[in-house]
Design an enzyme around this catalytic site. Structure first.
Site, short mmCIF file in Angstrom:
data_model
loop_
_atom_site.label_atom_id
_atom_site.label_comp_id
_atom_site.label_asym_id
_atom_site.label_seq_id
_atom_site.Cartn_x
_atom_site.Cartn_y
_atom_site.Cartn_z
N THR A 46 0.83 -1.21 0.00
CA THR A 46 0.00 0.00 0.00
C THR A 46 0.86 1.26 0.00
OG1 THR A 46 -1.67 -1.18 1.28
CG2 THR A 46 -1.84 1.22 1.21
N TYR A 135 -2.49 -10.37 4.51
CA TYR A 135 -2.54 -8.99 4.98
C TYR A 135 -3.99 -8.63 5.24
CZ TYR A 135 -1.87 -3.85 4.69
OH TYR A 135 -1.86 -2.50 4.92
#
Length: 296
Positions: A46, A135
């Site tokens: 990210t 995740y």
């Protein structure tokens, strides 16, 4: 199996002013991180703006990172997608470059069921041989990987070995560790929860803070592992204001702006992330300075 122990940096992707990837600057960041004691490089997560990299760029950045790091520390590549097939293809390609592991985020937007998540992760894991860290970041994906689901996967799929836990829910993380035991390695996905998650049996952190304070973040973990819990806790406390500033706008806006303030010249963000408000810039600059990081 732990892919690494300590602080892994969720590294930014530097850009030129035309928003192309700046590989020369990426090399500088990688060398700095390794010199400062970072325990692992997490590339194209990210924080690395994976959502706005093209598939070709995404894979090229992973390949470049593997070649530059050259086995000095583990390289873990973000290869998650909201399409199972796309995640499989990207994971297989990253494996061919020699990554040490994969970071696979829960599929976003689709809102998969727990049964769907089991199928999704199993199919990806069975398509590769490298270890996988799942995740879980429900605030960004709209999808929560429940403890029972994590336990099923880590006990039934041999190369699912880790979880980046970013739910913010300490009770959920504790239950996950209780159910999984030594079958899972848990990494904090939130910099303000490094020590609490280590205390629950975690192995470290996949960190945004490490982008601006790599040695410090490494030492929060190493002090804990050495048994100096008081020092580790005090380091966690000292970093809280800076961590808050690094998340005063959506990640990775502040960390990239912060690196530019430090003179690292990592370039602009890609839309739809457009810069940072002036008031929050001042909050961030003050936090960096009070932490002892010089800005320009």
């Amino acid at each position: 199996m732990s892919l690494f122990k300590g602080a892994g940096v969720a590294i930014v992707t530097p850009m030129n002013e035309d928003e192309s990837v700046n590989y020369e600057k990426l090399d500088e960041l990688l060398e700095w991180q390794i010199a400062e004691g970072t325990d692992s490089i997490i590339i194209c997560g990210t924080t690395g703006e994976s959502a706005t990299l093209t598939v070709e760029e995404h894979l090229a950045v992973i390949k470049h990172c593997v070649e530059t790091v050259d086995h000095r520390v583990p390289v873990i590549a973000g290869t998650g997608s909201n399409s199972t097939q796309s995640a499989i293809e990207m994971s297989q390609e990253a494996e061919s470059y020699g990554v040490d592991g994969l970071l696979v985020v829960t599929p976003y937007y689709n809102k998969a069921t727990q049964a769907g998540l089991i199928k999704h992760y199993t199919m990806i894991a069975e398509s590769v041989n490298v270890p996988i860290i799942m995740y879980n970041v429900p605030s960004r994906t709209g999808c929560n990987l429940l403890p029972e689901t994590v336990a099923y996967l880590c006990k039934n799929v041999k190369n699912i070995v880790g979880l980046k836990a970013a739910s913010g829910n300490i009770s959920q993380i504790a239950r996950t560790k209780m159910l999984c035991g030594d079958d899972i390695t848990i990494y904090s996905g939130n910099d303000d929860q490094i020590v609490p998650i280590l205390a629950l049996g975690g192995a470290g952190v996949i960190s945004v803070l490490s982008n601006v304070a790599p040695k410090y973040t490494h030492e929060i973990c190493s002090k804990f592992f050495e048994g100096d819990l008081e020092a580790s806790r005090e380091m966690q406390f000292k970093a809280l204001d800076l961590i808050a500033a690094l998340f005063c706008e959506v990640n990775p806006i502040p960390v990239k702006v912060g690196l530019n303030m430090m003179g690292k010249n990592v370039g602009p963000l890609r839309g739809p992330l457009f810069g940072m408000g002036e008031a929050n810039q001042e909050v961030l600059r003050k936090a960096l300075n009070e932490f002892g990081i010089e800005t320009v």
